[in-house]
Design a protein around this motif. Structure first.
Motif, PDB file in Angstrom:
ATOM      1  N   UNK A 107       0.738  -1.214   0.055  1.00  0.00           N
ATOM      2  CA  UNK A 107       0.193  -0.046   0.035  1.00  0.00           C
ATOM      3  C   UNK A 107       0.816   1.236  -0.007  1.00  0.00           C
ATOM      4  N   UNK A 108       2.199   1.221   0.547  1.00  0.00           N
ATOM      5  CA  UNK A 108       2.921   2.298   0.695  1.00  0.00           C
ATOM      6  C   UNK A 108       3.926   2.390  -0.304  1.00  0.00           C
ATOM      7  N   UNK A 109       3.683   1.245  -1.420  1.00  0.00           N
ATOM      8  CA  UNK A 109       4.832   1.283  -2.469  1.00  0.00           C
ATOM      9  C   UNK A 109       6.336   1.047  -1.955  1.00  0.00           C
ATOM     10  N   UNK A 122      -0.463   5.978  -4.078  1.00  0.00           N
ATOM     11  CA  UNK A 122      -1.609   6.159  -4.900  1.00  0.00           C
ATOM     12  C   UNK A 122      -1.757   4.730  -5.588  1.00  0.00           C
ATOM     13  N   UNK A 123      -2.788   4.266  -6.368  1.00  0.00           N
ATOM     14  CA  UNK A 123      -3.069   3.075  -6.999  1.00  0.00           C
ATOM     15  C   UNK A 123      -1.981   2.953  -8.146  1.00  0.00           C
ATOM     16  N   UNK A 124      -1.840   3.987  -8.962  1.00  0.00           N
ATOM     17  CA  UNK A 124      -0.820   3.849  -9.949  1.00  0.00           C
ATOM     18  C   UNK A 124       0.713   3.934  -9.393  1.00  0.00           C
ATOM     19  N   UNK A 125       1.041   4.646  -8.219  1.00  0.00           N
ATOM     20  CA  UNK A 125       2.372   4.371  -7.652  1.00  0.00           C
ATOM     21  C   UNK A 125       2.658   2.879  -7.335  1.00  0.00           C
ATOM     22  N   UNK A 126       1.493   2.291  -6.566  1.00  0.00           N
ATOM     23  CA  UNK A 126       1.610   0.748  -6.278  1.00  0.00           C
ATOM     24  C   UNK A 126       1.677  -0.243  -7.376  1.00  0.00           C
ATOM     25  N   UNK A 127       1.038  -0.121  -8.297  1.00  0.00           N
ATOM     26  CA  UNK A 127       1.229  -0.806  -9.428  1.00  0.00           C
ATOM     27  C   UNK A 127       2.638  -0.854  -9.910  1.00  0.00           C
ATOM     28  N   UNK A 129       5.174   0.126  -8.794  1.00  0.00           N
ATOM     29  CA  UNK A 129       6.260  -0.167  -7.812  1.00  0.00           C
ATOM     30  C   UNK A 129       6.337  -1.943  -7.899  1.00  0.00           C
ATOM     31  N   UNK A 130       5.023  -2.354  -7.881  1.00  0.00           N
ATOM     32  CA  UNK A 130       4.928  -3.842  -8.270  1.00  0.00           C
ATOM     33  C   UNK A 130       5.625  -4.494  -9.315  1.00  0.00           C
ATOM     34  N   UNK A 131       5.124  -3.609 -10.563  1.00  0.00           N
ATOM     35  CA  UNK A 131       5.575  -4.130 -11.717  1.00  0.00           C
ATOM     36  C   UNK A 131       7.268  -4.050 -11.859  1.00  0.00           C
ATOM     37  N   UNK A 132       7.767  -3.100 -11.375  1.00  0.00           N
ATOM     38  CA  UNK A 132       9.215  -2.863 -11.351  1.00  0.00           C
ATOM     39  C   UNK A 132       9.994  -3.800 -10.329  1.00  0.00           C
TER      40      UNK A 132
END
Length: 233
Positions: A107-109, A122-127, A129-132
């Motif tokens: 949630x906190x990336x 944000x949802x965009x930042x979390x995604x 972070x996960x992708x990278x």
């Protein structure tokens, strides 16, 4: 026509310890005979398989997510991110707190592990972070789950003096756990027994063999017996 199938894999000598890890069970069992089994440690909340699958769900991976975490973990750095190990007395396990820490971390990336100030991505930042960082996240999650399992198993071996150790259940197919058990066994002088992949899931051979030993022991159940998914001995 009657078919007989023999499993020629090496077998542990009684008594031995079995770490049973699946989506529904996480137990350490002292096996004195096929009909004399004693649970000496078990999860007080989630099972190890649940921890894998729920972590995968948080990451947006499809069900069942455990095998996917194992797949991506092979490409990642298990030391990249640090997740807490629960403090549970004795030989019991707990995975709910780990699951929560992974949820907050994502949630906190990842920022919560780097800075003290409050932050919510944000949802965009979390995604992003996960992708990278997917491989490293999976490797770090898997490494912590495995360390929890093996630390308790090592403690059980010390307490009981038993040196024949095996694993069973769906999570025993996890490559990290299989490798970890082998390495721990070499370090502590255990004889380790790891089932072939085809025996790491629910299968007819497992049920038939259980029935065979129960028949030998004249352990019969009435027709009105009720099934349970979390049986204990």
């Amino acid at each position: 026509m009657c078919w007989r199938i023999y499993i020629d894999d090496p077998k542990p000598a009684f008594p031995f310890l079995c770490l049973t890890v699946s989506g529904g069970h996480t137990q350490i069992v002292v096996c004195n005979s096929p009909s004399d089994l004693k649970v000496i440690g078990e999860t007080i909340d989630d099972a190890a398989g649940e921890a894998f699958d729920k972590s995968a769900k948080i990451l947006g991976l499809p069900y069942p997510g455990g095998p996917l975490i194992d797949k991506y973990a092979k490409e990642g750095n298990p030391a990249r991110f640090k997740f807490p190990e629960p403090r549970v007395e004795g030989l019991d396990f707990s995975f709910s707190g780990l699951k929560t820490s992974i949820l907050y971390f994502l949630q906190n990336a990842g920022t919560s592990l780097l800075h003290k100030e409050e932050f919510r991505a944000t949802e965009e930042e979390r995604q992003k972070f996960i992708d990278e960082n997917l491989a490293d996240i999976c490797a770090s999650v898997q490494d912590r789950i495995i360390s929890i399992l093996l630390n308790k198993l090592r403690k059980a071996a010390d307490q009981t003096g038993i040196r024949d150790i095996c694993i069973a259940g769906g999570v025993s197919a996890n490559s990290g756990l299989r490798k970890g058990l082998e390495e721990t066994g070499k370090q502590y002088g255990w004889r380790t027994f790891i089932p072939a992949f085809q025996y790491c899931t629910d299968n007819a051979a497992m049920i038939a063999l259980t029935g065979y030993y129960k028949f030998q022991a004249k352990d019969f159940s009435p027709l009105n017996v009720e099934a349970t998914a979390r049986a204990t001995w």
